[in-house]
Structures are given as C-alpha cells and as structure tokens.
Design a protein around this motif. Structure first.
Motif, mmCIF file in Angstrom:
data_model
loop_
_atom_site.group_PDB
_atom_site.id
_atom_site.type_symbol
_atom_site.label_atom_id
_atom_site.label_comp_id
_atom_site.label_asym_id
_atom_site.label_seq_id
_atom_site.Cartn_x
_atom_site.Cartn_y
_atom_site.Cartn_z
ATOM 1 N N UNK A 1 0.819 -1.210 0.000
ATOM 2 C CA UNK A 1 0.000 0.000 0.000
ATOM 3 C C UNK A 1 0.853 1.260 0.000
ATOM 4 N N UNK A 2 1.835 1.322 0.884
ATOM 5 C CA UNK A 2 2.674 2.518 0.977
ATOM 6 C C UNK A 2 3.478 2.725 -0.299
ATOM 7 N N UNK A 3 4.031 1.643 -0.845
ATOM 8 C CA UNK A 3 4.863 1.763 -2.037
ATOM 9 C C UNK A 3 4.086 2.336 -3.216
ATOM 10 N N UNK A 4 2.940 1.773 -3.501
ATOM 11 C CA UNK A 4 2.166 2.221 -4.658
ATOM 12 C C UNK A 4 1.522 3.580 -4.400
ATOM 13 N N UNK A 5 0.980 3.776 -3.196
ATOM 14 C CA UNK A 5 0.340 5.052 -2.885
ATOM 15 C C UNK A 5 1.336 6.204 -2.956
ATOM 16 N N UNK A 6 2.559 5.983 -2.471
ATOM 17 C CA UNK A 6 3.563 7.046 -2.457
ATOM 18 C C UNK A 6 3.915 7.504 -3.869
ATOM 19 N N UNK A 7 4.007 6.569 -4.793
ATOM 20 C CA UNK A 7 4.437 6.899 -6.148
ATOM 21 C C UNK A 7 3.293 7.338 -7.064
ATOM 22 N N UNK A 8 2.056 7.086 -6.673
ATOM 23 C CA UNK A 8 0.941 7.426 -7.561
ATOM 24 C C UNK A 8 0.839 8.925 -7.854
ATOM 25 N N UNK A 9 0.895 9.823 -6.858
ATOM 26 C CA UNK A 9 0.842 11.261 -7.198
ATOM 27 C C UNK A 9 1.994 11.688 -8.111
ATOM 28 N N UNK A 10 3.178 11.117 -7.908
ATOM 29 C CA UNK A 10 4.322 11.456 -8.769
ATOM 30 C C UNK A 10 4.075 10.956 -10.184
ATOM 31 N N UNK A 11 3.537 9.737 -10.279
ATOM 32 C CA UNK A 11 3.189 9.163 -11.586
ATOM 33 C C UNK A 11 2.149 10.038 -12.297
ATOM 34 N N UNK A 12 1.153 10.494 -11.561
ATOM 35 C CA UNK A 12 0.118 11.340 -12.162
ATOM 36 C C UNK A 12 0.680 12.691 -12.579
ATOM 37 N N UNK A 13 1.550 13.249 -11.739
ATOM 38 C CA UNK A 13 2.157 14.545 -12.072
ATOM 39 C C UNK A 13 2.982 14.443 -13.357
ATOM 40 N N UNK A 14 3.659 13.306 -13.543
ATOM 41 C CA UNK A 14 4.467 13.125 -14.752
ATOM 42 C C UNK A 14 3.604 13.061 -16.005
ATOM 43 N N UNK A 15 2.309 12.753 -15.835
ATOM 44 C CA UNK A 15 1.398 12.688 -16.972
ATOM 45 C C UNK A 15 0.495 13.915 -17.047
ATOM 46 N N UNK A 16 0.877 14.987 -16.350
ATOM 47 C CA UNK A 16 0.194 16.256 -16.523
ATOM 48 C C UNK A 16 -0.917 16.561 -15.537
ATOM 49 N N UNK A 17 -1.176 15.694 -14.571
ATOM 50 C CA UNK A 17 -2.225 15.966 -13.593
ATOM 51 C C UNK A 17 -1.694 16.883 -12.492
ATOM 52 N N UNK A 18 -2.566 17.700 -11.948
ATOM 53 C CA UNK A 18 -2.186 18.603 -10.873
ATOM 54 C C UNK A 18 -2.478 18.019 -9.506
ATOM 55 N N UNK A 19 -2.258 18.840 -8.486
ATOM 56 C CA UNK A 19 -2.443 18.362 -7.118
ATOM 57 C C UNK A 19 -3.914 18.082 -6.806
ATOM 58 N N UNK A 20 -4.826 18.806 -7.464
ATOM 59 C CA UNK A 20 -6.244 18.566 -7.202
ATOM 60 C C UNK A 20 -6.639 17.159 -7.633
ATOM 61 N N UNK A 21 -6.178 16.727 -8.781
ATOM 62 C CA UNK A 21 -6.509 15.392 -9.280
ATOM 63 C C UNK A 21 -5.882 14.316 -8.412
ATOM 64 N N UNK A 22 -4.602 14.482 -8.092
ATOM 65 C CA UNK A 22 -3.947 13.475 -7.255
ATOM 66 C C UNK A 22 -4.542 13.467 -5.853
ATOM 67 N N UNK A 23 -4.937 14.635 -5.359
ATOM 68 C CA UNK A 23 -5.569 14.689 -4.044
ATOM 69 C C UNK A 23 -6.888 13.945 -4.018
#
Length: 313
Positions: free
Chosen positions: A142-164
């Motif tokens: 859980x921690x491994x995937x959750x930690x990297x998901x916002x970074x993964x989304x940011x790399x594809x153009x999503x902002x903090x609102x989407x990752x939040x």
C-alpha cells in the motif's frame, strides 16, 4: 527570524507515540469479543478512524484561522487541533474502559477454539506467522504504490487537485470496507480471506500497471482496489494475530507486530522511489502485486507445516 523552538523538533515524536498508542485500540476492541466475532469487533474500531481521516484535512483551514486569531503561526493550528484530539482520546482511555478490557479478558475462561490456537498458554500459535505476513505485505504494498501514484500522475500532466482526489478516494477505501471485512472473516474464516486479500492486492497491482497515465478513472480504480485489499489484510491479519496469541503475551506481541508493520511502511516508501527510478511505476505495481499473491499462500503452507510439527499424530 528566530530559530524554531526545540519543542517543535520533538513534537513529531510525541505525536507519533500518541498515534502508536491509538493504533492499539483496534486490538483492544477485540479483547472481550468471542474468537468467532473478533474480526467484526476489530473492524468496528477501524472504521471509526474514517471520520478522523476525512475530517482532519477539512479542518486544516479553520485550525489555521484559529492559530492566527491566537497570534500564532498559521501552520501551528494543526498542532493545536491534534493536541485537543489526543487529549480527548487519552481521557477516554483513562476514564471510560474500566476495568481494562485486557485485564478483564484474562479473568474469563478461555474458549476451547482459542486454547487450541497456540501450543502453550504462554507461546503464540503457528498461525501468528501468517497474520504477520498478511499485515506486513499489505502495508508495504500500500505505501509503495500510494507514495508513487501522485508522482506518476504529475508526470502525466495531472495537478495536485486530481492526485488529491485519487488519494482521498483511496483513503476512504482503506477504512470504509471494515465492517464488510469483519463479517467476511467471521463468516468464512481467515484462510479464505487471506486468499481474497492476496487476490485483491494482485488485482490492484495489475490495474495500476495497465492503467494509462492519462486515465484518472482507471488510476482511481486501481487505488480503490489497493485500499480495499489493504483493509481486508488489516482486518484479517489483526484477527489472526489476536487469535494466535495467548492473553498472557498478547499485548506485547501485538506491539511487536505493529513495529514490523511500521518498518514495512518505511521500506515500501524508500524502495518505491528506487524501483520507479530504475524501472517504472507499472513495474513497481506488478512487483508488489505478485509479491502479495505469492507470499500469502506460502505463509499459509509454512504455518500448516509448523502446526503439524507442533502437534504430531
């Protein structure tokens, strides 16, 4: 600007200690429950944390306004809020559960199915290994995937609102299924739920790996599955640990298990960045899913072998 007070350097450790004590409440909820109802009792305590998990972030702005009104830095409002919450929790634990549930449980007759779960009145049963594996793997994944998901989304153009939003839905899925998980464990048994947990985590890993980086819907689905799998593992593992540990050493063992869970979370957070840097986010998700799916059945086989050696025919 004056240097920050040393108290602020120590406060995270104090709050961490309070959180550690609070985590033990999920076990305390099962102290007086019958063995066949412990998963449901544990899940009741776990789902109660959902309210705090949702309300906490929403109170950040009002807490900041309160701190400003008291002529304190705005960010200290969260510390003020946490101090009040921890104080109320401490008073509840000090004044309400009397006599202490664990002390009272030690005075009650031991059920036959509980006494059979351990080799001796003071030694944990072989099923403890399975419970620890389920809890540790679920936390690491859980921690491994959750930690990297916002970074993964940011790399594809999503902002903090989407990752939040994705993380918020993930957090909700970590706790809201608790009553269902408790009923399933009590109804079908821990063995079935161990396999369900492993399958759900594998599905989450595959979904995260296959989700296109531009699809917030599929990424959200993967994170929701991850939260549900973690929840199933938490409820199932806590029930196994409790049922496999004698009352005389139960609190000590539960504390050590929580340490192992915390170490797994740290390891997952550290390793996730390395794996993504060397490979990719999909590789991380697949590796975690495969590890959870393979290790959980392996732990079951190992525990059965230990049980057979402890009780030769």
């Amino acid at each position: 600007m004056p240097p920050p007070s040393s108290a602020w350097h120590h406060s995270p450790f104090l709050y961490g200690a309070g959180t550690t004590s609070n985590l033990q409440a999920r076990y305390a909820g099962a102290d007086l429950a019958a063995p066949r109802q412990r998963a449901r009792a544990t899940s009741t305590v776990i789902v109660a944390t959902t309210a705090g998990g949702i309300a906490g972030p929403l109170l950040a702005t009002p807490a900041g306004h309160l701190a400003t009104a008291l002529h304190l830095p705005e960010l200290t409002g969260l510390f003020l809020l946490s101090t009040v919450a921890f104080t109320l929790a401490a008073l509840t634990l000090l004044l309400w559960p009397r006599p202490d549930p664990l002390v009272l449980a030690r005075t009650l007759p031991v059920a036959s199915d509980e006494s059979a779960s351990s080799d001796s009145p003071a030694r944990p049963g072989p099923g403890l290994l399975v419970g620890v594996v389920v809890l540790v793997l679920g936390q690491l994944f859980m921690v491994a995937v959750m930690t990297m998901t916002p970074i993964h989304m940011h790399a594809h153009g999503f902002g903090t609102a989407a990752s939040g939003l994705v993380i918020a839905l993930h957090t909700g899925s970590m706790y809201l299924p608790s009553p269902l998980a408790g009923r399933l464990v009590d109804r079908f048994g821990a063995t079935v739920m161990r396999l369900v947990t492993a399958g759900t985590l594998l599905a989450a890993g595959v979904a995260a790996a296959l989700a296109p980086g531009h699809s917030i819907t599929l990424i959200t689905l993967a994170l929701v599955l991850l939260g549900v799998g973690w929840n199933f593992g938490l409820v199932t593992g806590a029930a196994i640990v409790t049922n496999s540990t004698p009352l005389a050493t139960r609190a000590k063992v539960q504390g050590l298990v929580d340490v192992a869970i915390a170490v797994a979370g740290v390891a997952g957070g550290l390793a996730s960045g390395i794996v993504v840097a060397l490979a990719s986010y999909p590789i991380l998700a697949v590796l975690c899913g495969a590890l959870a799916f393979v290790a959980a059945p392996a732990a079951i086989v190992a525990a059965r072998k230990d049980s057979a050696r402890a009780c030769p025919t």
